[in-house]
Scaffold this active site. Structure first.
Site, short mmCIF file in Angstrom:
data_model
loop_
_atom_site.label_atom_id
_atom_site.label_comp_id
_atom_site.label_asym_id
_atom_site.label_seq_id
_atom_site.Cartn_x
_atom_site.Cartn_y
_atom_site.Cartn_z
N ASN A 104 2.00 2.89 -2.62
CA ASN A 104 1.10 4.10 -3.60
C ASN A 104 0.08 4.61 -2.98
OD1 ASN A 104 3.11 4.19 -6.19
ND2 ASN A 104 3.09 2.07 -5.75
N ARG A 151 -13.14 -14.58 -12.32
CA ARG A 151 -12.91 -13.35 -12.43
C ARG A 151 -14.24 -12.15 -12.59
NH1 ARG A 151 -8.25 -12.24 -13.14
NH2 ARG A 151 -7.61 -14.04 -14.45
N ARG A 173 -4.18 -8.45 -9.48
CA ARG A 173 -5.14 -9.48 -10.38
C ARG A 173 -5.70 -8.63 -11.47
NH1 ARG A 173 -8.86 -13.35 -8.38
NH2 ARG A 173 -10.34 -12.49 -9.83
N HIS A 216 2.84 0.60 -12.99
CA HIS A 216 3.54 -0.49 -13.25
C HIS A 216 4.99 -0.06 -13.23
CE1 HIS A 216 4.40 -4.59 -14.81
NE2 HIS A 216 5.48 -3.77 -15.49
N GLY A 259 0.80 -1.46 -0.04
CA GLY A 259 -0.10 0.13 0.06
C GLY A 259 0.97 1.18 0.02
N GLU A 280 -6.34 -5.93 -21.91
CA GLU A 280 -5.02 -6.62 -21.92
C GLU A 280 -3.88 -6.42 -20.84
OE1 GLU A 280 -6.37 -4.90 -24.70
OE2 GLU A 280 -7.31 -6.54 -25.22
N VAL A 281 -3.11 -7.18 -20.44
CA VAL A 281 -2.29 -6.62 -19.39
C VAL A 281 -1.30 -5.70 -19.52
CG1 VAL A 281 -0.43 -7.68 -17.80
CG2 VAL A 281 -2.36 -9.11 -18.72
N ASP A 282 -1.21 -4.46 -18.77
CA ASP A 282 -0.29 -3.58 -18.74
C ASP A 282 -0.01 -2.81 -20.17
OD1 ASP A 282 0.11 -3.99 -15.96
OD2 ASP A 282 1.86 -5.44 -16.49
C1 GAR Z 1 4.40 -1.25 -6.95
O1 GAR Z 1 5.76 -1.49 -7.28
C2 GAR Z 1 3.60 -1.26 -8.22
O2 GAR Z 1 4.05 -0.62 -9.31
C3 GAR Z 1 3.72 -2.83 -8.62
O3 GAR Z 1 3.41 -3.29 -7.24
C4 GAR Z 1 4.12 -2.65 -6.29
C5 GAR Z 1 3.04 -2.20 -5.08
O4 GAR Z 1 3.61 -1.58 -4.14
N1 GAR Z 1 2.70 -2.92 -9.44
C6 GAR Z 1 2.70 -4.11 -10.17
O5 GAR Z 1 3.56 -4.75 -10.41
C7 GAR Z 1 1.54 -4.14 -11.21
N2 GAR Z 1 1.64 -4.95 -12.16
P1 GAR Z 1 2.74 -0.80 -3.07
O6 GAR Z 1 1.63 -2.04 -2.64
O7 GAR Z 1 3.57 -0.29 -1.91
O8 GAR Z 1 2.04 0.11 -3.73
#
Ligand code: GAR
Length: 200
Positions: free
Chosen positions: A9, A60, A90, A108, A7, A142-144
């Protein structure tokens, strides 16, 4: 906001709202697909409602329906609300993404389209990339793969491990994501095909 773990971000966005760097927005609810994660503590520390919707064993579309209902219960509706994915590990169904079209953002930890999917920082290191970074993008099924809002590059250092590189990228994420949310909230983003235009 949808989360699955640490968490940080989420915290960066909540802090930006609290400090009024982002104005005219609030986080209505934090939804986690995992119980007991740190993101839930952060939500509670900021006085934000949180709900755990466990995803294990759910298909899903059934899962996403529960998420939609929970968002609606908290006043987050397609067409007006913004859904932020912050370490939400997810995939979302095409139906969910379609209903919130242009209103779901994700962060990402790579310079997309390089290194989508899991362990993006390790992928960059293993590939031998000299520059890594992070991307905020609109979500498509689609993913990312959705239109890119903002990116920030980070140099890869000789001695980097996946951990040291991830930590340096994460510090940039904490600046980039609140900035992207601010631009969205201020109505400064428009999607034209693959390109996101940012108005001054
Ligand atoms: C972050 O680095 C985010 O960019 C990544 O997971 C982490 C979550 O950290 N997200 C992905 O890889 C999505 N594909 P956080 O829970 O501390 O924000």
């Amino acid at each position: 906001m949808l989360v699955s773990g640490r968490g940080s971000n989420l915290e960066a966005v909540l802090r930006a709202i609290k400090r009024r760097r982002i104005r005219g927005a609030e986080v209505a609810v934090v939804i986690s697909n995992k119980p007991g994660v740190k993101a839930l503590e952060i939500a509670s520390r900021f006085g934000v409602a949180s709900v755990v919707i466990p995803s294990e064993g759910l298909e899903r579309s059934a899962y996403d329906k529960k998420v939609s209902e929970c968002l609606a219960d908290h006043g987050v509706e397609p067409g007006t609300g913004l859904v932020l994915l912050a370490g939400f590990m997810r995939l979302l169904s095409a139906d969910f993404v379609g209903s919130f079209r242009g209103r779901i953002l994700n962060i990402h930890p790579s310079l997309l389209p390089s290194f989508p999917g899991l362990d993006a920082q390790k992928q960059a290191l293993d590939y031998g990339a000299k520059v890594a970074g992070c991307t905020v993008h609109f979500v498509v099924p689609e993913v990312d793969a959705g239109p890119i809002v903002l990116q920030q590059a980070v140099d890869v250092r000789e001695k980097d491990t996946a951990e040291t590189l991830s930590a340096r990228i994460l510090r940039k994420e904490h600046v980039l994501y609140p900035l992207a949310v601010k631009l969205f909230v201020e109505g400064k983003l428009s999607i034209e095909g693959r390109r996101v235009r940012i108005r001054d």
